[in-house]
Design a protein around this motif. Structure first.
Motif, mmCIF file in Angstrom:
data_model
loop_
_atom_site.group_PDB
_atom_site.id
_atom_site.type_symbol
_atom_site.label_atom_id
_atom_site.label_comp_id
_atom_site.label_asym_id
_atom_site.label_seq_id
_atom_site.Cartn_x
_atom_site.Cartn_y
_atom_site.Cartn_z
ATOM 1 N N UNK A 1 0.904 -1.243 0.152
ATOM 2 C CA UNK A 1 0.184 -0.143 -0.048
ATOM 3 C C UNK A 1 1.124 1.040 -0.303
ATOM 4 N N UNK A 2 2.108 1.189 0.188
ATOM 5 C CA UNK A 2 2.775 2.520 1.016
ATOM 6 C C UNK A 2 3.418 2.393 -0.764
ATOM 7 N N UNK A 3 3.796 1.131 -1.299
ATOM 8 C CA UNK A 3 4.075 1.920 -2.585
ATOM 9 C C UNK A 3 3.715 2.044 -3.875
ATOM 10 N N UNK A 4 2.250 1.761 -3.621
ATOM 11 C CA UNK A 4 1.145 2.108 -4.210
ATOM 12 C C UNK A 4 0.826 3.683 -4.007
ATOM 13 N N UNK A 5 1.028 4.571 -2.820
ATOM 14 C CA UNK A 5 0.477 5.540 -2.545
ATOM 15 C C UNK A 5 -0.153 6.422 -3.295
ATOM 16 N N UNK A 6 2.006 7.399 -3.946
ATOM 17 C CA UNK A 6 2.079 8.100 -4.726
ATOM 18 C C UNK A 6 1.157 8.464 -6.129
ATOM 19 N N UNK A 7 1.479 6.880 -6.910
ATOM 20 C CA UNK A 7 0.670 6.124 -8.413
ATOM 21 C C UNK A 7 -1.097 7.047 -7.931
ATOM 22 N N UNK A 8 -1.116 6.635 -6.640
ATOM 23 C CA UNK A 8 -2.567 6.929 -6.695
ATOM 24 C C UNK A 8 -2.924 8.116 -6.893
ATOM 25 N N UNK A 9 -2.636 9.036 -5.561
ATOM 26 C CA UNK A 9 -2.473 9.930 -5.245
ATOM 27 C C UNK A 9 -2.497 10.973 -6.134
ATOM 28 N N UNK A 10 -1.414 10.701 -7.157
ATOM 29 C CA UNK A 10 -1.350 11.019 -8.695
ATOM 30 C C UNK A 10 -3.265 10.824 -9.466
ATOM 31 N N UNK A 11 -3.148 9.950 -9.575
ATOM 32 C CA UNK A 11 -4.142 9.562 -10.186
ATOM 33 C C UNK A 11 -5.750 9.920 -9.976
ATOM 34 N N UNK A 12 -5.856 10.384 -8.972
ATOM 35 C CA UNK A 12 -7.132 10.935 -8.159
ATOM 36 C C UNK A 12 -6.785 12.940 -7.876
ATOM 37 N N UNK A 13 -5.711 13.116 -8.367
ATOM 38 C CA UNK A 13 -5.351 15.016 -8.232
ATOM 39 C C UNK A 13 -5.880 15.186 -9.932
ATOM 40 N N UNK A 14 -5.396 13.636 -11.128
ATOM 41 C CA UNK A 14 -5.805 14.325 -12.499
ATOM 42 C C UNK A 14 -7.330 13.688 -12.809
ATOM 43 N N UNK A 15 -7.806 13.494 -11.978
ATOM 44 C CA UNK A 15 -9.625 12.970 -11.506
ATOM 45 C C UNK A 15 -9.684 14.015 -11.370
ATOM 46 N N UNK A 16 -10.061 14.641 -10.165
ATOM 47 C CA UNK A 16 -10.516 16.037 -9.712
ATOM 48 C C UNK A 16 -10.192 16.968 -10.231
ATOM 49 N N UNK A 17 -8.727 17.132 -11.271
ATOM 50 C CA UNK A 17 -8.867 18.203 -12.311
ATOM 51 C C UNK A 17 -9.963 18.526 -13.730
ATOM 52 N N UNK A 18 -10.353 17.191 -13.509
ATOM 53 C CA UNK A 18 -11.704 17.313 -14.531
ATOM 54 C C UNK A 18 -12.793 18.492 -14.443
ATOM 55 N N UNK A 19 -12.869 18.251 -12.671
ATOM 56 C CA UNK A 19 -13.902 19.211 -12.357
ATOM 57 C C UNK A 19 -15.733 17.520 -11.794
ATOM 58 N N UNK A 20 -14.857 16.652 -11.912
ATOM 59 C CA UNK A 20 -16.008 15.974 -11.388
ATOM 60 C C UNK A 20 -16.177 15.631 -10.018
ATOM 61 N N UNK A 21 -17.827 15.977 -10.060
ATOM 62 C CA UNK A 21 -18.283 15.562 -8.257
ATOM 63 C C UNK A 21 -18.906 15.153 -7.685
ATOM 64 N N UNK A 22 -18.800 14.090 -6.767
ATOM 65 C CA UNK A 22 -19.992 12.984 -6.206
ATOM 66 C C UNK A 22 -20.816 13.356 -5.167
ATOM 67 N N UNK A 23 -22.099 13.439 -4.763
ATOM 68 C CA UNK A 23 -22.181 13.584 -3.819
ATOM 69 C C UNK A 23 -23.323 12.306 -3.193
ATOM 70 N N UNK A 24 -23.296 11.891 -1.959
ATOM 71 C CA UNK A 24 -23.511 10.692 -1.786
ATOM 72 C C UNK A 24 -24.097 11.260 -0.391
ATOM 73 N N UNK A 25 -25.319 10.062 -0.006
ATOM 74 C CA UNK A 25 -26.825 10.556 0.555
ATOM 75 C C UNK A 25 -27.542 8.616 1.166
ATOM 76 N N UNK A 26 -26.746 8.913 2.243
ATOM 77 C CA UNK A 26 -26.951 7.152 3.081
ATOM 78 C C UNK A 26 -28.135 7.485 3.814
ATOM 79 N N UNK A 27 -29.477 6.755 3.705
ATOM 80 C CA UNK A 27 -30.493 6.521 4.770
ATOM 81 C C UNK A 27 -30.178 5.093 5.167
#
Length: 162
Positions: free
Chosen positions: A53-79
């Motif tokens: 998990x520690x070895x994969x951390x930087x790659x996953x962080x970069x992928x999430x940054x690129x994903x969020x750069x698109x402006x995508x947004x999710x709203x979760x509601x759980x009942x």
């Protein structure tokens, strides 16, 4: 009248034994208290292999940054009786995904964890009817389109018992 002279205090082996028992007794009591609190209240994530998990951390962080750069947004509601997830791009443009899966995990323990496929309801809304037990959850959501991950996020939520 006889005056009795006060006997000077003599530190004996019994006094030393009492001091040592009190000292180490306090240390042992504090250690047991801390161990109990650590095992009964810890709410961190559990991974199968921390090194991997520690070895994969930087790659996953970069992928999430690129994903969020698109402006995508999710709203979760759980009942208690269902799950609703709304996925949009900037300007409230709905995101149409081929699959949306929510993985519910308890902060500690695995016996109540479950995975739920959400079905599209139009306009970027995805729903599932399922009873969700009350308490704290970590919800990891993955949305894919054409085999490509378009959204991956996690929320820590609390579902009320009502």
């Amino acid at each position: 009248m006889t005056a009795r002279a006060a006997k000077p205090f003599t530190f004996t082996g019994r006094h030393m034994l009492a001091v040592m028992v009190a000292f180490f007794g306090i240390i042992i009591a504090v250690n047991f208290t801390m161990a109990y609190l650590a095992t009964s209240t810890w709410s961190g994530l559990v991974v199968a292999n921390t090194y991997v998990a520690s070895q994969q951390f930087n790659g996953k962080t970069e992928a999430i940054r690129q994903m969020l750069a698109t402006g995508i947004n999710g709203e979760l509601a759980v009942k208690r009786d269902g799950i609703r997830y709304h996925l949009t791009l900037p300007g409230n443009v709905p995101v149409v995904a081929d699959s949306v899966i929510a993985h519910f995990k308890r902060p500690v323990g695995e016996h109540q964890d479950f995975e739920q496929v959400l079905t599209p309801a139009g306009d970027g809304v995805y729903l599932a009817e399922r009873e969700v037990l009350a308490g704290s959850w970590i919800v990891e959501i993955k949305a894919e389109k054409d085999g490509k991950l378009v959204m991956h996020e996690a929320h820590r939520i609390t579902v009320s018992g009502e």
